[in-house]
Design a protein around this motif. Structure first.
Motif: not given
Length: 179
Positions: A30-32, A146-148
């Motif tokens: 989640d943080d990268s 913008p993660r998924d």
């Protein structure tokens, strides 16, 4: 005998030329934004996309089963030009206008596509519409995150996996914060 072999070949050809349809992409953590996994229409198939070197955002590797390749910035100081090399193919991506990262020309040697962001100030929705080959769209699963991403791959089988990979890469690269 030749007719029998030809008939068997014709029947097997569709299974030998099987296109990969992309369905989504998500960060591993989640943080990268340095490592991603992507999904195809076959639920068990999961590919990876990751930085080749730590904190060097100009070189990436991808793999899906036995399909693999690299995506590199063509020139280290020109983020508007990328090249994918994989499966004996070279796919290029270039911005249509200098320093405008919302419109890209994707070329695979025989086909050219225009990938565009719906908005100039928000990169949540990207698409390609092609009268001959169909449509391809990538949208965030949740607005502003913008993660998924969901991938809507309605391209014909004539568009190869590497071309779709380049489109998906351009979207997530342009939309990701660089840490």
């Amino acid at each position: 005998m030749k007719k029998i072999i030809f008939s068997i070949w014709v029947l097997l050809l569709p299974t030998l030329i099987c296109a990969q349809y992309l369905t989504g992409v998500a960060t591993y953590y989640d943080d990268s934004f340095m490592e991603w996994r992507f999904f195809t229409e076959i639920e068990e198939e999961e590919g990876t996309l990751r930085l080749q070197w730590d904190n060097d955002w100009s070189e990436w590797d991808y793999r899906l089963n036995e399909t693999f390749g690299t995506i590199k910035m063509k020139w280290k100081d020109k983020p508007g030009e990328w090249e994918l090399r994989g499966n004996n193919k070279i796919i290029t991506a270039r911005t249509i206008w200098t320093n405008d990262f919302t419109e890209w020309r994707i070329q695979n040697g025989t086909q050219t596509f225009k990938l565009t962001s719906k908005w100039k100030n928000q990169f949540d929705v990207w698409s390609v519409t092609d009268n001959k080959h169909g449509d391809f769209a990538v949208e965030t699963r949740w607005e502003g995150d913008p993660r998924d991403w969901n991938v809507f791959d309605d391209f014909s089988e004539e568009v190869d996996f590497e071309t779709k990979m380049m489109m998906m890469f351009i979207v997530i690269f342009q939309s990701s914060p660089k840490q």
